[in-house]
Each structure stands twice: as C-alpha cells, then as structure tokens.
Design a protein around this motif. Structure first.
Motif, mmCIF file in Angstrom:
data_model
loop_
_atom_site.group_PDB
_atom_site.id
_atom_site.type_symbol
_atom_site.label_atom_id
_atom_site.label_comp_id
_atom_site.label_asym_id
_atom_site.label_seq_id
_atom_site.Cartn_x
_atom_site.Cartn_y
_atom_site.Cartn_z
ATOM 1 N N VAL A 136 5.276 -31.695 -60.940
ATOM 2 C CA VAL A 136 5.874 -30.526 -60.287
ATOM 3 C C VAL A 136 5.665 -30.568 -58.783
ATOM 4 O O VAL A 136 6.512 -30.097 -58.021
ATOM 5 C CB VAL A 136 5.338 -29.197 -60.874
ATOM 6 C CG1 VAL A 136 5.792 -29.011 -62.292
ATOM 7 C CG2 VAL A 136 3.850 -29.094 -60.770
ATOM 8 N N THR A 137 4.544 -31.169 -58.340
ATOM 9 C CA THR A 137 4.331 -31.272 -56.895
ATOM 10 C C THR A 137 5.398 -32.154 -56.264
ATOM 11 O O THR A 137 5.975 -31.805 -55.223
ATOM 12 C CB THR A 137 2.940 -31.853 -56.607
ATOM 13 O OG1 THR A 137 1.989 -31.167 -57.392
ATOM 14 C CG2 THR A 137 2.583 -31.693 -55.152
ATOM 15 N N ARG B 292 8.663 -30.270 -56.323
ATOM 16 C CA ARG B 292 8.648 -29.144 -55.398
ATOM 17 C C ARG B 292 8.764 -29.624 -53.946
ATOM 18 O O ARG B 292 9.565 -29.114 -53.170
ATOM 19 C CB ARG B 292 7.342 -28.366 -55.591
ATOM 20 C CG ARG B 292 7.327 -26.995 -54.990
ATOM 21 C CD ARG B 292 8.401 -26.158 -55.609
ATOM 22 N NE ARG B 292 8.732 -25.066 -54.727
ATOM 23 C CZ ARG B 292 8.603 -23.786 -55.049
ATOM 24 N NH1 ARG B 292 8.221 -23.464 -56.257
ATOM 25 N NH2 ARG B 292 8.904 -22.854 -54.187
ATOM 26 N N GLY C 162 12.144 -30.787 -53.269
ATOM 27 C CA GLY C 162 13.054 -29.666 -53.084
ATOM 28 C C GLY C 162 12.958 -29.074 -51.681
ATOM 29 O O GLY C 162 13.938 -28.600 -51.129
ATOM 30 N N ASN D 115 0.118 -25.159 -62.310
ATOM 31 C CA ASN D 115 1.432 -25.771 -62.513
ATOM 32 C C ASN D 115 2.508 -24.708 -62.581
ATOM 33 O O ASN D 115 3.580 -24.846 -61.993
ATOM 34 C CB ASN D 115 1.449 -26.565 -63.821
ATOM 35 C CG ASN D 115 0.713 -27.865 -63.689
ATOM 36 O OD1 ASN D 115 0.384 -28.274 -62.596
ATOM 37 N ND2 ASN D 115 0.433 -28.503 -64.797
ATOM 38 N N ILE E 36 3.241 -23.314 -59.203
ATOM 39 C CA ILE E 36 4.057 -24.185 -58.351
ATOM 40 C C ILE E 36 5.522 -24.153 -58.800
ATOM 41 O O ILE E 36 6.436 -24.041 -57.991
ATOM 42 C CB ILE E 36 3.515 -25.627 -58.383
ATOM 43 C CG1 ILE E 36 2.128 -25.663 -57.764
ATOM 44 C CG2 ILE E 36 4.441 -26.567 -57.642
ATOM 45 C CD1 ILE E 36 1.467 -27.000 -57.852
ATOM 46 N N LEU E 37 5.716 -24.262 -60.109
ATOM 47 C CA LEU E 37 7.082 -24.293 -60.637
ATOM 48 C C LEU E 37 7.101 -23.383 -61.849
ATOM 49 O O LEU E 37 6.490 -23.684 -62.865
ATOM 50 C CB LEU E 37 7.460 -25.730 -61.027
ATOM 51 C CG LEU E 37 8.932 -26.061 -61.121
ATOM 52 C CD1 LEU E 37 9.565 -26.002 -59.743
ATOM 53 C CD2 LEU E 37 9.108 -27.446 -61.704
ATOM 54 N N GLY F 216 14.336 -28.089 -61.081
ATOM 55 C CA GLY F 216 14.164 -28.871 -59.862
ATOM 56 C C GLY F 216 14.765 -30.255 -60.012
ATOM 57 O O GLY F 216 15.219 -30.642 -61.088
ATOM 58 N N GLY G 134 11.276 -31.290 -62.883
ATOM 59 C CA GLY G 134 9.875 -30.927 -63.063
ATOM 60 C C GLY G 134 9.693 -30.135 -64.336
ATOM 61 O O GLY G 134 10.565 -29.393 -64.750
#
Lengths: 468, 469
Positions: free
Chosen positions: A80-81, A84, A87, A138, A141-142, A147, A235
């Motif tokens: 996810v990092t 993100r 993005g 997590n 973050i998302l 994403g 993600g």
C-alpha cells in the motif's frame, strides 16, 4: 552424516509427493497451465508466496520460535505504501521503488530484531504486536483495496511469457539463498537456532547472527511485496492474514522446523509451490460462491496435518532411510513430465480413462507406448506432431518385429528400474544432489520449455478453448 | 519463616493492616475520596440512586486497595533485612543506571507534551495538563512503586492505568460517565472477558489459542443457521456450545505433542472450522456466507444493549460475566484443578512427578477455551441480531492482548483470570477513550499493537543469554 542427512531430507518427501499429484491433477483439469502464458502467470501468482516463505524461513531458522506472523501485514504495508506514493507521484521510478520496498522491509525487521535482542520479549509477542499494528496502519494508509501500481510494473503481471522480471526476481532470490547457505554465517545461524546457548558458548556472536537473519528476511519481504504489487497492480490493505497463513503453511509443509535450526530453501520452495498448486487445483473445481471457504478449509487442514506429519516423519525416516527424496523427485518429475507433455501436445483435449490411468505408472506408460504407433509419434517426435502433420517418424521404432520390440522394451525397463533403484540408494546418503541429477533436472526443464514453445499458439488456443 | 508469613498475608484477599492507626487512616482517606466522588456525581446531575451506588462501590474498592497496599508495606518493614539483601545492595549499580529507563521515558513524555503544546493551539488547556501529569505519575508508579509488588506487579500497573484512563476520559469526553456509556463499556468488556477465559487457561499452561475468533464466528452463524432451520433455540445453543467444546478437545489433542506450535495448530483448525461451517451453512442458499434468520427474544435480551436482568436495566451478559469471573477466580485458587494448572505451567517435570496428568489438563484447558468462545459467539448473535462470520475477527488479538496486558505470563504458571479481567477493562476503556477522541478502528488496532510490547516488556522479560549458560 548419512543417516542425518537422509532423515533431514525425508521431510521433503511430503511436498514432493503432493506436488506430483497436484501438478498432474492441475494439468489434467486445466491444460492451459502448461502453455506459455499459463506457466508465466503461474510463476507470477506463485512468486509472492515463495518469497514470503523465504522471508519467514530466515527468521524461523534463527530459533526461539521467531515465527514472524507479521510477514503478511508487512508485505501489505509495503504494497500500500508503494501504491500510495505512486498515486501521489512521489516515488514512481523502478530504482526508488525497489529501494523503498527493501528499505521498509529491512528497517522493520531490524526494529524487530532489536526489540528481541534488547528488550528480550518472546519473539512471538513482538510478531503479534507487529501484526496488529501493521494491519491497523495499512487501513489508515489505504482504506479499501484500490489504487494503481507504477506503470512500469503493469506489464510484469500480464503473464504473456515465462521470462518475466518476476521470474528473474524469484531465481535471483533462490540463488542468493543458496549462496547464503554456503557461508559460515549461515551455519552459525542454524546452530544458534538449534541451540542458542551452545552457539553462544562456542563463540558465535548471536546478536549479530540474529540481526543478520532479520535483515535477510526484510530483503525477501521487500521483494515479495514488489512481486505482489506487480501481480495485483493495485494496493490491498487486507492481504496480510491470508498471506501469513499461506506462508506459514508452506514453511511447515516444506519441513522447516518452527522451533528453529532446521530448514532448507528446497523445502520452502517446494512447500510454497505446493500451496500455490493447491489453490490452483481448487480454483479449477469452480465452487462458485463458496470458493474462498473451501480454500480456507483446505489450507487449515493441510497446515494442521502437515504439522502432525512432522511428528511421524522421524519414525518413517528410520524405515525408509534408503529412499532419497531427490531421487523420488526425479522419478515423479519424469512421470509428471510425461503427463505434461501428453496434455500439452494433445490437440483436442480428450483423455480416455484408460490412458489417464496408465499415465500414473511409468512402466505401464512405456509398455503402452511401444505397440501404439500414435503414442510413439507423440512422445518421440514432438515437433512434427505439434505442427499438425503425420510427418517424419523415427524409423528405428517401426522396423522392429513385435518380438524384438518386447525384448527391447523389457531390457529398457530393466535398465531403468536398476538405474532408479541404484540412484535411490546412492542419493539417500549424500547430503546434496549429485552433478548428474542437476544436469538431468535442467534438461527436463529445458525440454518442457522447448516443447511448449514448439507446440506453440495452436495448442495453447485449443487448450484455452477447452476451459470455458 | 518470615517469607512464609508474608506469603500467607499477601494471599489473603481481605487483608487489614495490623496497625490500628493505618487502618483508620485508610478509612478516613476512603471517606474523603468517596465524598469527592459524591459531590462530583451530584454536580454532574446524575440520579441520586446511581450516585449513591457508585459511591459505595468505589469506596469499597478504594478501601480494599489501600489496605492491600498498606499490608504489603507493613510486611516489608517488619521483615528483617537479610544478609543476602545487604550483599546485593552493595553490588547494586549507581542511581542513574537503575533509573535511566524511567527518566528517559518521563523526559520523552515531557518533550512530547511541550512540542505538542507549542505547536497545537487547541492543546493549551487545563485538561491536557492534568492528563500529562497523570501520565508522568503512572510512569513513576509503574517503575518505582510496583517493584514492591513482585507477584501482582502487572495487576498493580493495570489498576493504575485503569484509574488514570478513567480520570482522563472523564475529563476529555463528554458524557463518558453517563449510564449508557458505562453500560456499553461493560457489555463489550463482558464479551471480551468471556472470550478471554479460555485464553487465560491456555496461557497458564504455556500454550496459545488462536482459534478463538474462528470459533466465535462459526458459533455465531452456526447458531443462527440452526435456529433458521427450525431447531428449538435451546437445543441449538446447547449443540453449538458442545461443538465449541469439541473443537477445543480436538485442538488440545492435536497440539499436545506439538506444544511449541500450539499457536499454529489452532490457527489451522480455526481456519478449517470457519471454512467448514461456512460451506455447511451455504449449501442450498443463494448468498454464500450470509445467514438470515430471527434471533429468539431471550437471546436478544441476554446481550442486547437494552437488555434487562430481573427488571434492572443491565444486560444479563454483564451479570453473567461478573459471576463467571468470581467463580473462575475462586475455582482457580481453591480447587485441585486450578492448582494443578498452575503446577503444570510452572514446572512440567515436577508436576508429572506429583502424578498430574499433563494431557488431561492441557486438553481440558483447550476445551474450556473452545466452550467459552462458542458462548461468546452466541452472545454476540444476541447482541447484533444477525449472523456474521467475521464478528470474532477482533478477538484474535484482543483476547491475547487482554491476557498479556493483565500480566499472565505466556510462558505459563503465572497470572490468573483476575489479571485478565483487569486487562479486559483496560483494553475496553482505552478503546472507548480512543473512539471518544475520534480515532477509528484502524488507529485503535495500531495503538493496541504498539501497546502490547511495553506491557509485556514491563514484567516478562527473558534473562540475557549470558546468565542462561
């Protein structure tokens, strides 16, 4: 040494047998697996599991029950990092993404190791704590799956060909691990995992060894996260739990002792591949809405039963210490290779029950092959058949009288049996594969690829058409 | 001799200090505290009955606590200094080396407070200053005072945190001390507490049970499925509870030989069970994984927020939990079963020599765990009114966190359900607090994850490898 290595390798028999059965089932049920795109996507799907299993293995070998349950959430965290930051247009290029992924993995694992070393809390508590914290962050973050992955990654996951960058990563990771096993550091690590006090008293710098194991684990998690991101090209903050369960199951199945000290890259690889194949075979049955439940049930049952098997293995190993898992692997690989070739070159996929049964047994397979003209063509003159003609046929096989044929076949079978038996016994007492077997396996793999390449798009299309 | 006396003194749950002066001092202190609470209660405008009830309860608890603390210090003063103590005192490191962790933590907190106050305008209020002072005091207590309670150190710290959280929440969250809020808090604490019974038992033996959330989820949808099939609710509930115990039995038997891997085994059986139950309940239904049906009234009343016990506006689940807690604490303390579990957790070999069957107690602990997980699943069905497999998901780590924060050692042999109750209350209060200040579930999970580590580090650190050789 002979006894020991034999007993240790006996753990490999379970995944090897399972892989043989599962591959055959998978290929028969869904022949598209053995086309180029099929294999390519299989590698891409399996890569995160394999790498996550390696990551888990590195810390597990270090002992004290360091089963890093947070490996799944950590993978999802990196995933996810990446998504993100992509993005937000902050980190998009390949090299920064790789650095980011590996960096997060290593940093987290160093932190993990420091907590174990300095605070001296049970590692499993640290892992659970990390699991909880990472799963939470997590979702911060998302919030939900979505994403987009970096654009250069998108064609990685397409699976058009076998030789994708993902395969390169897996091969490099496996090769790296094999090189790593040759170092003194690795033997120190294993010794520490087996008996930490003994390692300490014999002068191993155990804190350094533990830190090193975690750094390696972090690197593998980073690679796994990259492969996972390439696979889903988006993600998924909720991926953690399932990946952890799969990786732990693969680890146990591969004969890695959860208490530390015992483990091999072969085992982890075989375990991960087995788990992938189980998922694949289950998906061919098309349970519809209850698919994920069936998968849960299967994974859970396999995890428990393979743990129970580890109790049984030492007893079994005493009786079959003359059986080498590697030799079994060769024999089973030959059988499965036969099935793959048969399926891959079958123009329209219809398996007569008798043929399918006969395929289970190499001896029967050969015996069947001799009188049948068509099968001889299929197995010895592949390119001609695949290109669709009646074409050139090996003249030797046909110019024999029936009596000669039987005689030759018997002789060939005898030689084969003797050779196999001899190989079993010899391999059982060697700690590693002999050179011949490496060449043999290499040849098998190359042959499979060549066949697939030769059978080409026609067979692939036919096979793909078979699966609605 | 004096050690034995001290042990018996501390064991007694209702100890009173020997000095009459201290006893009266405690009583006076209690009256002061109770009066403050009484006044505050009326100032908040609560009903008079409630204020009286709360005052009596809090006064009783405070008196008991003050007496217990006094007894410990009295014993310590009465006990003669032994030779070994002097020797170790001579070898003790300098003041700085003994206290650097505490000082560092306090300094970090101070810096954090100053930075936040300097940057965030809204933070410059009296409430936050009080919060900050309370946190510093907790640190001081946790490091300095709790040392005097070697056995119940974690419970002591837990109680301090509980008290601090209560005060902080009451200051920062409007309506925190209102009846509905406390009822909700206790109700969720009851669910978590009942689910943690088994985890505590298993942890006392040195195992772990990760199948709890799956059993909860499976019991939840399984019960509703059976009821919707037309099975009488009582029979269905009994059947589900029996199945929970059966899974516990399976867990216990399977993991007995692989005790180091009990965690992984129970994870596996849990996944298998959840999958199996979902398959069974999905057969013949259009929407897989969802079970429709109506929950019987008595079950709904048992656990719903507006449930009543004999006319009182308290959900029966809370009463059940309180009774259960008392029973289990007494049971673990005074029956052979309870003592044997401690014996086994403490030292397997000596327990075996005493003729205690390890297999029996190990399996029994897992059966208890499975049973109470199923109970929680049924109660949660009454609470939510609909079946949902992931209803138990939170309990995977919450039960573990409750056990760990309460102070039951995961290595076995130390702790007890009373500690877990403290852990459950701390977690639930913290959760309410976090929701109150506007943090959602993900942040809670993150904070709980980070919280487990220091709590465990406070009281169950392994000795360094140097001293193990």
């Amino acid at each position: 040494m002979g006894q020991n290595s034999g007993a240790e390798k006996t753990y490999l028999l379970v995944p090897i047998l399972l892989i043989a059965v599962l591959t055959s089932t998978a290929v028969i049920r869904s022949p598209s697996l053995v086309t180029l795109p099929g294999l390519g996507s299989a590698i891409i799907v399996a890569a995160p599991i394999i790498l996550a299993t390696y990551a888990l293995m590195a810390t597990t070998i270090a002992g004290r029950g360091t089963i890093d349950l947070a490996v799944g959430p950590l993978l999802a965290f990196i995933n996810v990092t990446i998504v993100r930051l992509n993005g937000l247009d902050i980190v998009t290029d390949p090299i920064p993404v790789f650095l980011l992924a590996l960096g997060i993995g290593v940093l987290y694992q160093i932190l993990f190791a420091l907590v174990i070393i300095v605070v001296r809390v049970q590692p499993i508590i640290v892992a659970l704590s990390g699991y909880l914290a990472l799963s939470g962050i997590n979702l911060v973050i998302l919030r939900r799956p979505g994403g987009t992955a970096p654009t250069w990654m998108s064609d990685w996951g397409a699976g058009e060909t076998i030789f994708s960058p993902v395969l390169l990563i897996v091969l490099l990771a496996t090769g790296g691990w094999l090189l790593f096993t040759a170092t003194t550091f690795y033997s120190n690590l294993r010794m520490m995992g087996y008996d930490e006090r003994a390692a300490y008293t014999s002068g191993v710098r155990i804190y350094l060894a533990r830190l090193g194991a975690h750094v390696i684990s972090g690197l593998f998690v980073g690679l796994a996260a990259i492969c996972y991101t390439a696979l889903i090209s988006s993600g998924n903050p909720n991926a953690g739990g399932q990946i952890t369960l799969t990786a732990v199951t693969a680890l146990v199945l591969g004969g890695v002792a959860l208490s530390g000290g015992r483990g091999s890259v072969t085992g982890a690889l075989l375990g991960a591949v087995t788990l992938f194949l189980i998922g694949y075979v289950l998906s061919t049955f098309q349970f519809g809405a209850i698919q994920s439940f069936v998968t849960d049930l299967a994974y859970g049952t396999i995890l428990v039963s393979s743990l129970l098997l580890t109790l049984l293995v030492p007893i079994v190993a005493r009786h079959i210490s003359f059986v080498s898992p590697y030799a079994a692997f060769i024999v089973l690989a030959t059988v499965v290779g036969g099935i793959i070739l048969h399926v891959a070159t079958y123009d329209s996929f219809v398996v007569a029950p008798s043929v399918a049964q006969a395929l289970g047994d190499p001896v029967a397979n050969k015996a069947l092959a001799v009188p049948d003209d068509n099968l001889v063509q299929r197995y010895f003159v592949l390119p001609e058949v695949a290109s669709g003609g009646t074409g050139g046929i090996g003249p030797v096989a046909l110019s024999l009288t029936p009596l000669q044929q039987i005689a030759f076949a018997t002789a060939a079978i005898l030689v084969l049996v003797v050779f196999t038996a001899r190989m079993f016994v010899v391999e059982a007492v060697t700690p590693r594969l002999s050179l011949f077997l490496y060449i043999f396996i290499g040849a098998l793999i190359v042959l499979t690829f060549v066949t697939l390449a030769q059978s080409g798009p026609g067979a692939a299309a036919a096979a793909a058409g078979e699966i609605p | 001799m004096s050690v034995a006396e001290r042990e018996t003194a501390r064991r007694s749950p209702l100890a009173a200090p020997r000095s009459m002066f201290l006893l009266w001092f405690n009583i006076a202190l209690t009256f002061v505290v109770a009066a403050i609470g009484f006044g505050m209660g009326f100032a908040q405008g609560l009903a008079a009955q409630l204020v009286i009830l709360y005052t009596i309860v809090s006064a009783a608890v405070f008196l008991w606590f003050a007496n217990a603390v006094t007894v410990v210090f009295e014993d310590r003063l009465a006990a003669p200094e032994t030779h070994a103590d002097e020797e170790s005192a001579a070898r003790q490191p300098s003041w700085w080396r003994r206290n650097w962790v505490m000082l560092l933590a306090m300094a970090v907190l101070l810096v954090l407070y100053l930075v936040v106050t300097a940057t965030v305008e809204a933070f410059r209020q009296l409430e936050y200053l009080i919060t900050f002072v309370i946190l510093e005091l907790i640190l001081l207590f946790a490091f300095k005072v709790s040392v005097h309670f070697p056995r119940t150190r974690s419970a002591f710290i837990g109680l301090m945190i509980l008290a601090a959280l209560l005060v902080i929440s009451a200051f920062t969250i409007d309506g925190f001390l209102s009846a509905p809020s406390i009822r909700a808090l206790l109700l969720f604490a009851a669910f978590l507490g009942i689910a943690s019974v088994g985890q505590t038992m298993v942890a006392l033996l040195g195992g772990l049970d990760l199948s709890i959330p799956f059993v909860i989820g499976a019991a939840n949808i399984g019960l509703l499925f059976l009821i919707s099939l037309g099975v009488p609710p009582w029979v269905a509930t009994g059947f589900v509870l029996l199945l929970g115990a059966l899974l516990g039995l399976i867990n216990g038997l399977l993991s007995y030989r692989l005790q180091a891997q009990a965690l992984i085994i129970t994870l596996g059986t849990g996944f298998a069970l959840a999958g199996l139950v979902q398959i069974l309940t999905s057969i013949g239904s259009e929407q897989a994984g969802n079970v429709m049906g109506t929950v019987p009234g008595w079950l709904r009343n048992l656990a719903a927020m507006n449930g009543t016990t004999f006319g009182l506006a308290v959900p029966p689940a809370i009463i059940i939990w309180i009774v259960l807690s008392v029973l289990i604490i007494l049971f673990m303390r005074y029956t052979a079963y309870g003592r044997y579990i401690y014996a086994l957790g403490g030292n397997r070999e000596s327990a075996r020599l005493l003729g205690i069957s390890e297999l029996k107690y190990w399996t029994l602990a897992y059966i208890v765990s499975g049973f109470f997980s199923a109970v929680t699943g049924c109660l949660l069905l009454g609470w939510s009114g609909g079946g949902f497999i992931d209803v138990g998901e939170n309990y995977l780590f919450m039960t573990l966190a409750a056990v760990v924060i309460g102070g039951t050692s995961l290595a076995g042999g130390q702790g007890g359900y009373g500690f877990t109750v403290i852990g459950v209350l701390v977690l639930q209060l913290l959760s309410t607090f976090l929701i109150g200040i506007g943090l959602n579930y993900e942040w809670q999970q993150f904070i709980f994850g980070l919280l487990i580590l220091p709590m465990v580090a406070l009281y169950s650190r392994a000795p360094p490898i140097r001293s193990q050789v």
